[in-house]
Scaffold this active site. Structure first.
Site, short mmCIF file in Angstrom:
data_model
loop_
_atom_site.label_atom_id
_atom_site.label_comp_id
_atom_site.label_asym_id
_atom_site.label_seq_id
_atom_site.Cartn_x
_atom_site.Cartn_y
_atom_site.Cartn_z
CG ASN A 296 -2.25 0.67 0.96
OD1 ASN A 296 -2.30 1.71 0.30
ND2 ASN A 296 -3.33 0.10 1.48
CG HIS B 44 23.95 5.26 10.89
ND1 HIS B 44 24.63 5.58 9.73
CD2 HIS B 44 22.63 5.29 10.57
CE1 HIS B 44 23.76 5.82 8.76
NE2 HIS B 44 22.54 5.64 9.25
CB ALA C 101 -1.28 0.93 8.90
CB ALA D 195 -1.52 -1.41 12.80
CB THR E 125 13.69 -5.29 17.82
OG1 THR E 125 13.11 -6.16 18.80
CG2 THR E 125 13.05 -3.92 17.92
CE LYS E 126 15.50 -9.33 21.31
NZ LYS E 126 15.40 -9.92 22.66
NE ARG F 225 -4.79 -15.03 18.31
CZ ARG F 225 -5.17 -15.48 17.10
NH1 ARG F 225 -4.77 -16.67 16.67
NH2 ARG F 225 -5.95 -14.73 16.32
#
Length: 207
Positions: A84, A114, A141, A159, A164-165, A182
């Site tokens: 989208n 960085h 989203a 959303a 991070t993992k 779940r």
């Protein structure tokens, strides 16, 4: 190893290297042209995406505007991938997306990072880590996927989540940081949204 090779090794490198910058400018020119296409120019868009991306499967659709550091030059899409508005890909190294995966508006996939040490950032150093996304996933989203993440097949990410993992296959996950909530289960075969039931005939072609 030169800076262009270090882009894909995880090593620190200078993204302002002239050879890298020249390639990037060519890619961004193509991206600019793609984002200026009209809604009626679907065939033209498809041809442009096949030229811009490292690999573009069949029946993919990306709603402009698309934002990408290298215009998809390091990105591989399977078949029937949907994105989208405002998909943002920091594609300084490889991003791989499996077939039938969907991205809601304003999703970001980042491969670049960085160093935390300010002296190195002041010199412009950067490193990259690839992102791999499996087949038949759905990202709501505003999801953000950080460098080095691998996501399995059939994953739903809620959303606004920040991934991070790594995430395993066949799960629902959301949050900041994103966590598995779940597995996809039998309830999901009966209800598609709250108390809205799935018509059993929709599974007819799977029998």
């Amino acid at each position: 190893m030169n800076d262009k090779e270090k882009m894909h090794s995880g090593d620190l490198y200078n993204p302002g290297d002239p050879e890298i910058s020249a390639v990037q400018q060519q890619c961004l020119e193509k991206l600019y042209d793609f984002n200026q296409t009209r809604p009626s120019e679907s065939a033209k868009r498809d041809a442009m995406l096949h030229d811009m991306f490292a690999k573009m499967g069949e029946n993919c659709y990306i709603e402009p505007p698309l934002h990408a550091n290298f215009g998809g030059y390091h990105v591989r899409f399977g078949d029937a991938v949907y994105a989208n508005f405002n998909l943002t890909m920091v594609d300084d190294t490889y991003i791989t997306v499996g077939s039938h995966t969907m991205f809601g508006p304003n999703v970001t996939i980042a491969t670049a990072g960085h160093p935390l040490l300010p002296e190195l950032r002041a010199q412009g150093y950067q490193y990259n880590a690839p992102v791999v996304i499996g087949e038949n996933c759905w990202f709501g989203a505003g999801v953000i996927i950080l460098p080095g993440v691998t996501i399995g097949d059939n994953v739903v990410v809620g959303a606004g989540s920040i991934v991070t993992k790594d995430l395993p296959s066949n799960v629902v996950a959301f949050g900041d940081p994103c966590q598995v909530v779940r597995p996809i289960n039998d309830h999901d075969r009966e209800f598609y949204f709250k108390d809205r039931r799935i018509d059993p005939d929709m599974f007819a072609d799977q029998k």
